[in-house]
Design a protein around this motif. Structure first.
Motif, PDB file in Angstrom:
ATOM      1  N   ASP A 279       0.826  -1.206   0.000  1.00 38.64           N
ATOM      2  CA  ASP A 279       0.000   0.000   0.000  1.00 38.64           C
ATOM      3  C   ASP A 279       0.855   1.248   0.000  1.00 38.64           C
ATOM      4  OD1 ASP A 279      -2.118   1.743   0.152  1.00 38.64           O
ATOM      5  OD2 ASP A 279      -2.544   1.383   2.257  1.00 38.64           O
ATOM      6  N   TRP A 280       1.904   1.252   0.834  1.00 40.92           N
ATOM      7  CA  TRP A 280       2.778   2.419   0.883  1.00 40.92           C
ATOM      8  C   TRP A 280       4.092   2.076   1.579  1.00 40.92           C
ATOM      9  CZ3 TRP A 280       3.319   2.704   6.030  1.00 40.92           C
ATOM     10  CH2 TRP A 280       2.212   2.629   6.871  1.00 40.92           C
ATOM     11  N   ILE A 281       5.075   2.968   1.409  1.00 44.78           N
ATOM     12  CA  ILE A 281       6.352   2.936   2.125  1.00 44.78           C
ATOM     13  C   ILE A 281       6.527   4.315   2.749  1.00 44.78           C
ATOM     14  CG2 ILE A 281       8.836   2.539   1.954  1.00 44.78           C
ATOM     15  CD1 ILE A 281       8.099   1.415  -0.949  1.00 44.78           C
ATOM     16  N   ARG A 282       6.799   4.373   4.038  1.00 47.37           N
ATOM     17  CA  ARG A 282       7.001   5.664   4.702  1.00 47.37           C
ATOM     18  C   ARG A 282       8.325   5.644   5.458  1.00 47.37           C
ATOM     19  NH1 ARG A 282       0.634   6.452   6.664  1.00 47.37           N
ATOM     20  NH2 ARG A 282      -0.166   6.629   4.529  1.00 47.37           N
ATOM     21  N   VAL A 283       9.043   6.732   5.357  1.00 44.26           N
ATOM     22  CA  VAL A 283      10.398   6.802   5.909  1.00 44.26           C
ATOM     23  C   VAL A 283      10.489   7.980   6.868  1.00 44.26           C
ATOM     24  CG1 VAL A 283      12.862   6.924   5.372  1.00 44.26           C
ATOM     25  CG2 VAL A 283      11.281   5.852   3.742  1.00 44.26           C
ATOM     26  N   TYR A 284      11.041   7.709   8.048  1.00 44.81           N
ATOM     27  CA  TYR A 284      11.237   8.730   9.077  1.00 44.81           C
ATOM     28  C   TYR A 284      12.710   8.732   9.492  1.00 44.81           C
ATOM     29  CZ  TYR A 284       6.138   8.637   9.468  1.00 44.81           C
ATOM     30  OH  TYR A 284       4.796   8.715   9.213  1.00 44.81           O
ATOM     31  N   THR A 285      13.169   9.837  10.039  1.00 49.66           N
ATOM     32  CA  THR A 285      14.528   9.925  10.561  1.00 49.66           C
ATOM     33  C   THR A 285      14.481  10.396  12.009  1.00 49.66           C
ATOM     34  OG1 THR A 285      14.755  12.185   9.699  1.00 49.66           O
ATOM     35  CG2 THR A 285      15.573  10.395   8.314  1.00 49.66           C
ATOM     36  N   ASN A 286      15.542  10.073  12.755  1.00 49.47           N
ATOM     37  CA  ASN A 286      15.636  10.551  14.137  1.00 49.47           C
ATOM     38  C   ASN A 286      16.622  11.715  14.210  1.00 49.47           C
ATOM     39  OD1 ASN A 286      18.226   9.424  14.152  1.00 49.47           O
ATOM     40  ND2 ASN A 286      17.574   7.578  15.248  1.00 49.47           N
ATOM     41  N   LYS A 287      16.840  12.213  15.416  1.00 47.68           N
ATOM     42  CA  LYS A 287      17.677  13.411  15.592  1.00 47.68           C
ATOM     43  C   LYS A 287      19.138  13.151  15.234  1.00 47.68           C
ATOM     44  CE  LYS A 287      18.218  12.474  20.579  1.00 47.68           C
ATOM     45  NZ  LYS A 287      19.591  11.981  20.476  1.00 47.68           N
ATOM     46  N   ASP A 288      19.552  11.886  15.171  1.00 44.66           N
ATOM     47  CA  ASP A 288      20.947  11.567  14.860  1.00 44.66           C
ATOM     48  C   ASP A 288      21.197  11.365  13.371  1.00 44.66           C
ATOM     49  OD1 ASP A 288      21.756  11.586  17.579  1.00 44.66           O
ATOM     50  OD2 ASP A 288      20.887   9.595  17.847  1.00 44.66           O
ATOM     51  N   TYR A 289      20.160  11.491  12.553  1.00 46.45           N
ATOM     52  CA  TYR A 289      20.343  11.320  11.103  1.00 46.45           C
ATOM     53  C   TYR A 289      21.215  12.436  10.547  1.00 46.45           C
ATOM     54  CZ  TYR A 289      19.304  11.090   6.107  1.00 46.45           C
ATOM     55  OH  TYR A 289      19.408  11.025   4.735  1.00 46.45           O
ATOM     56  N   LYS A 290      22.295  12.074   9.871  1.00 43.38           N
ATOM     57  CA  LYS A 290      23.244  13.057   9.324  1.00 43.38           C
ATOM     58  C   LYS A 290      23.295  13.019   7.795  1.00 43.38           C
ATOM     59  CE  LYS A 290      24.509  13.956  13.560  1.00 43.38           C
ATOM     60  NZ  LYS A 290      24.027  15.178  14.241  1.00 43.38           N
ATOM     61  N   GLY A 291      22.393  12.293   7.177  1.00 38.06           N
ATOM     62  CA  GLY A 291      22.436  12.136   5.725  1.00 38.06           C
ATOM     63  C   GLY A 291      21.883  13.330   4.983  1.00 38.06           C
ATOM     64  N   GLU A 292      21.727  13.139   3.694  1.00 39.33           N
ATOM     65  CA  GLU A 292      21.255  14.215   2.825  1.00 39.33           C
ATOM     66  C   GLU A 292      19.753  14.411   2.976  1.00 39.33           C
ATOM     67  OE1 GLU A 292      22.363  12.989  -1.057  1.00 39.33           O
ATOM     68  OE2 GLU A 292      24.513  13.239  -0.734  1.00 39.33           O
ATOM     69  N   ASN A 293      19.292  15.557   2.504  1.00 39.47           N
ATOM     70  CA  ASN A 293      17.856  15.777   2.412  1.00 39.47           C
ATOM     71  C   ASN A 293      17.257  14.824   1.390  1.00 39.47           C
ATOM     72  OD1 ASN A 293      17.656  17.874   4.292  1.00 39.47           O
ATOM     73  ND2 ASN A 293      18.353  19.378   2.784  1.00 39.47           N
ATOM     74  N   PRO A 294      15.969  14.560   1.466  1.00 37.16           N
ATOM     75  CA  PRO A 294      15.379  13.633   0.489  1.00 37.16           C
ATOM     76  C   PRO A 294      15.501  14.183  -0.929  1.00 37.16           C
ATOM     77  CG  PRO A 294      13.676  14.726   1.791  1.00 37.16           C
ATOM     78  CD  PRO A 294      14.978  15.040   2.444  1.00 37.16           C
ATOM     79  N   PRO A 295      15.702  13.303  -1.912  1.00 35.95           N
ATOM     80  CA  PRO A 295      15.778  13.752  -3.306  1.00 35.95           C
ATOM     81  C   PRO A 295      14.489  14.440  -3.745  1.00 35.95           C
ATOM     82  CG  PRO A 295      16.579  11.499  -3.072  1.00 35.95           C
ATOM     83  CD  PRO A 295      15.946  11.868  -1.770  1.00 35.95           C
ATOM     84  N   ALA A 296      14.583  15.120  -4.871  1.00 35.66           N
ATOM     85  CA  ALA A 296      13.456  15.926  -5.353  1.00 35.66           C
ATOM     86  C   ALA A 296      12.208  15.119  -5.700  1.00 35.66           C
ATOM     87  CB  ALA A 296      13.894  16.757  -6.551  1.00 35.66           C
ATOM     88  N   PRO A 297      12.314  13.944  -6.326  1.00 34.72           N
ATOM     89  CA  PRO A 297      11.092  13.221  -6.687  1.00 34.72           C
ATOM     90  C   PRO A 297      10.245  12.901  -5.459  1.00 34.72           C
ATOM     91  CG  PRO A 297      12.962  12.297  -7.848  1.00 34.72           C
ATOM     92  CD  PRO A 297      13.519  13.278  -6.875  1.00 34.72           C
ATOM     93  N   ARG A 298       8.959  13.210  -5.573  1.00 32.08           N
ATOM     94  CA  ARG A 298       8.035  12.955  -4.467  1.00 32.08           C
ATOM     95  C   ARG A 298       6.920  12.058  -4.967  1.00 32.08           C
ATOM     96  NH1 ARG A 298       6.074  18.139  -1.179  1.00 32.08           N
ATOM     97  NH2 ARG A 298       4.381  16.625  -1.010  1.00 32.08           N
ATOM     98  N   PHE A 299       6.721  10.962  -4.269  1.00 32.98           N
ATOM     99  CA  PHE A 299       5.671  10.021  -4.651  1.00 32.98           C
ATOM    100  C   PHE A 299       4.650   9.894  -3.518  1.00 32.98           C
ATOM    101  CE2 PHE A 299       9.562   8.544  -6.936  1.00 32.98           C
ATOM    102  CZ  PHE A 299       9.160   8.960  -8.196  1.00 32.98           C
ATOM    103  N   TYR A 300       4.247  11.043  -2.970  1.00 27.81           N
ATOM    104  CA  TYR A 300       3.241  11.078  -1.911  1.00 27.81           C
ATOM    105  C   TYR A 300       2.499  12.394  -1.982  1.00 27.81           C
ATOM    106  CZ  TYR A 300       6.691  13.885   0.691  1.00 27.81           C
ATOM    107  OH  TYR A 300       7.587  14.843   1.076  1.00 27.81           O
TER     108      TYR A 300
END
Length: 806
Positions: A785-806
């Motif tokens: 049905d869907w995939i949802r992704v969350y980050t915590n305060k320790d996430y140091k990665g990049e911002n999400p890419p431009a394509p949005r599928f929601y």
């Protein structure tokens, strides 16, 4: 300049001390088997005969500083209360409903009429995967993570022998003295080594550990534990951190010992030997409380030390009739004598002196209350918390009087008299109380305001009230999938208190533990907090909306055509997948003629297999990595012979398994649509077969995988946790089991794969797919049905890419 430097250093030191003292110290003083009236301090509106027998001046002293709770409840037996205390879960939920001792061994006494459904007789467990245990993150662990030194002295009784929680250090204590698996002491006497002088096989179970320096002395057990507690507090104060002391006495548990410090006083009062022993145990316990109060006064920390007094169940009355008067019965019973407890809370500058509060509270309420006292608000646990904070009542407010409190004892205690030890459940709601007895199928109704002694059964006079409360109780038991007794004559479960039959299916944690309406469209933007999972903020998602498709296939994914997925079937997403009504469906088919699998081999089957678009591609939308929580809403057709999987592989170019693999869901062939498997693979956890050869794997039983469930992964630098809906069922820590390889922190990240698997060789791997087992009227299929992704305060990665599928 020198003075300035000194000033800055002094300010920093003072600031550090101030920060440490913002959180109060907490002493939780728990007594074993102490009855509601086993004290000179009344907890009723009248002073009773028992209040005149016992002498507990330090309970009186504590009550003068704080608040007495007159309607405090616990479970009727030790282990259930202690598990509720440290997990916040009601006994019907955690299912540690009887006392625990030996691993994989129930403690129910045999019953001529009933058998007993398997309960969690291994106790609580801080790790998933142990059968017949309740997986939970416990109170001391959360306190330790939030700056507390955590210490326990005395009785533990959390987990059975040879299980992790048999050692209190495993559930989050920094220090443990005298706590182990047993729920009683071998002896109260130092002369007997607190049980160590008994026969070795018996002493290995019952002797109190860690007190060897007192062996051979006349130091009574209660005194030895108090001395050890003061020593631990000295250590804690040296660390300049707030401390949590769980002072958990073995007193006043039977068999009684003679505390010579107080025994003669009660003999002189005319008490028989056994009752003089008991009264001396009570006063010795009270002296311990006073010694700890004196200690915090002497150390100058009394103004920021919270002290809470409680008992774990009602007073022991076997061979001691009416020793809980005016309450009926005692330990092992759901009458008030078995579950109503003496409770006092003193919180400096918060509680009002010499006050009483008649708000009903129950043992699981301590979990959220103690965390609130400690200033811990942002926390996550794999277990659902049933307890409600009584902090407002500590401050003097009146709470909800009509809140329903639930008690569930579907077991058979080793000692039986009256209704003590009988299988029973109860609900207290306002003035009314219903107890249901499973041996007879009958219920008793009491009005506690008019009849605290429960002498007058009102069920015949108020049948509508019986019906109302029976439904309230039964609905709760149904919602918790509570364990129930089984009638030997029929092999069926006894009916619920409302008369309805038990429809036993494997427990299914409801999706609404993660989202109130999981099938609805997503209404979050980047940075919004997860609606129910604390500490996680929204990052990105793929909702499989029709607008995000091309010719019915999802954007942001490509065919995963590797040889591994093509040995006996051709990957053909155009033929074997489609997005429709916001859901991606992937299936397998048997072809009429042999077809080429793109690797030069003729095969008879086609199936779908997707992976997320890789970094650098136009449709790349997420790189999966540590400090993320990934949720996938998934269901499948009810087939054996069909292996669907949700899994992650490393973006690096290292060969498998060095690149790392996380299988959030595998469904091997021989399961009947009710068992999810989680597996990790790395270089030194290679597995030629799933779950073999050193791989790290776990499984969870579900009610029905053909219904929607939310499968989730929490990914940390030092551990990986997997779960379904509200329950974690896998947790693996870096370095555990000799696993020095940890590819899951690779900065290149991972991609996600959805796959079906087909094999005509049943020995190829445990997930081998046998098309002959497919039903012929429908294709075996998986649904996302869907995939949802969350980050915590320790996430140091990049911002999400431009394509949005929601």
């Amino acid at each position: 300049m020198k003075n300035s430097i000194l000033s800055i250093a002094a300010m920093a030191l003072l600031s550090g001390n101030a920060i440490a003292q913002q959180k109060p110290n907490i002493i939780l003083f728990l007594v074993d088997d102490m009855g509601w009236q086993d004290t000179s301090l009344p907890f009723w509106n009248d002073t009773t005969e028992l209040n005149h027998i016992y002498e507990t001046p330090n309970m009186e002293r504590l009550a003068k500083k704080g608040v007495r709770f007159t309607h405090a409840y616990a479970c009727p037996i030790s282990s259930p209360s202690r598990v509720s205390l440290f997990t916040g879960a009601n006994a019907a939920r955690h299912k540690v409903t009887n006392w625990t001792l030996k691993k994989d061994t129930p403690t129910d006494r045999k019953n001529e009429m009933l058998d007993f459904e398997a309960w969690n007789y291994n106790g609580l467990c801080p790790e998933p995967g142990l059968e017949h245990s309740f997986y939970a993150k416990c109170l001391p662990q959360l306190l330790r993570e939030n700056g507390y030194t955590t210490m326990m002295v005395g009785k533990a009784h959390f987990g059975s022998i040879d299980t992790p929680a048999a050692d209190p250090l495993a559930i989050g204590f920094d220090y443990n003295i005298a706590g182990h698996a047993a729920g009683a002491m071998g002896s109260y006497l130092g002369e007997e080594g607190y049980g160590a002088s008994g026969k070795p096989e018996w002493a290995a179970i019952w002797a109190v550990p860690d007190l060897e320096k007192y062996h051979g002395t006349d130091t009574f057990l209660t005194e030895a534990l108090t001395l050890e507690a003061k020593g631990l507090m000295d250590k804690a104060l040296d660390q300049s951190k707030p401390f949590f002391l769980y002072m958990s006495h073995y007193a006043v548990h039977a068999p009684f010992g003679t505390d010579k410090r107080f025994y003669q006083k009660y003999m002189d009062k005319g008490l028989p030997h056994k009752e003089a022993q008991y009264a001396a145990l009570v006063e010795g316990m009270d002296k311990s409380l006073g010694d700890l109060m004196d200690y915090v006064d002497r150390k100058g920390i009394a103004d920021h030390t919270v002290i809470i007094f409680m008992s774990d169940n009602g007073g022991y009355t076997i061979g001691r009739a009416d020793k809980n008067a005016p309450l009926s019965e005692g330990k092992g019973s759901l009458k008030e004598g078995g579950i109503r407890e003496p409770m006092i809370v003193y919180y400096p500058n918060v509680t009002f002196p010499s006050t009483m509060n008649d708000t009903p509270v129950i043992i699981e309420d301590f979990f959220p209350t103690l965390l609130e006292i400690a200033g811990v608000h942002d926390y996550q646990t794999p277990q659902q918390i049933d307890g409600q904070s009584f902090m407002a009542q500590v401050k003097g407010q009146t709470g909800e009087k009509e809140r329903a409190l639930f008690f569930h004892y579907p077991n058979n205690w080793g000692e039986r008299i009256q209704t003590i030890g009988a299988p029973q459940s109860a609900v207290v709601k306002g003035d009314w109380k219903l107890i249901h007895y499973y041996e007879t199928g009958s219920s008793c109704l009491y009005n506690l305001n008019d009849d605290i002694s429960e002498k007058h059964d009102l069920s015949a006079r108020y049948p509508d009230k019986v019906k109302e409360l029976a439904k309230v109780l039964s609905d709760y038991l149904r919602a918790q999938h509570a364990t129930m007794p089984i009638l030997k004559a029929t092999g069926k479960f006894v009916p619920y208190p409302d008369g309805e039959e038990v429809e036993r299916i494997l427990p299914k944690d409801d999706e609404t533990l993660v989202y109130d309406n999981p099938g609805d469209a997503l209404h979050l933007k980047k940075g919004d907090m997860h609606p129910k999972m604390k500490g996680w903020s929204f990052y990105t998602a793929h909702e499989f909306n029709d607008k995000d498709t091309k010719k019915g296939l999802p954007l942001g994914f490509v065919e995963h055509r590797g040889l591994h997925m093509s040995r006996t079937a051709k990957v053909d997403n155009r033929k074997c997948s489609k997005v429709e009504d916001g859901v991606l469906r992937i299936w397998s088919v048997e072809e009429k003629d042999l077809i080429d699998n793109r690797f030069g081999k003729k095969v008879k089957y086609s199936h779908g297999c997707y992976r997320t678009s890789l970094p650098g591609s136009k449709e790349f939308w997420c790189n999966f990595t540590e400090n993320m929580r990934i949720e996938i809403r998934f269901k499948r057709t009810p087939y054996v012979g069909f292996n669907d999987a949700l899994w992650f592989m490393g973006n690096n170019n290292r060969p498998w398994p060095k690149n790392g693999e996380i299988d959030l869901l595998e469904n091997p062939k021989k399961t009947l649509n009710d068992c999810a498997h989680f597996t990790l693979h790395s270089e030194n956890h290679y597995a030629g077969v799933v779950g073999g050869g050193g791989s790290v794997t776990s499984s969870i039983n579900l009610a029905d995988m053909s219904q929607w469930n939310i499968y989730w992964l929490e990914w940390y630098p030092d551990r990986i946790v997997g779960g379904v809906n509200g329950q974690a069922y896998f947790e693996h820590h870096k370095g555990a089991d000799g696993n020095t390889d940890w590819p899951w922190s690779d900065p290149l990240g991972f991609f996600l794969i959805f796959s079906t698997g087909i094999s005509t060789n049943p020995n190829a791997w445990p997930g081998a797919i046998i098309p002959s087992e497919w039903k012929k009227d429908a294709k075996p299929a998986m649904y996302i049905d869907w995939i949802r992704v969350y980050t915590n305060k320790d996430y140091k990665g990049e911002n999400p890419p431009a394509p949005r599928f929601y």
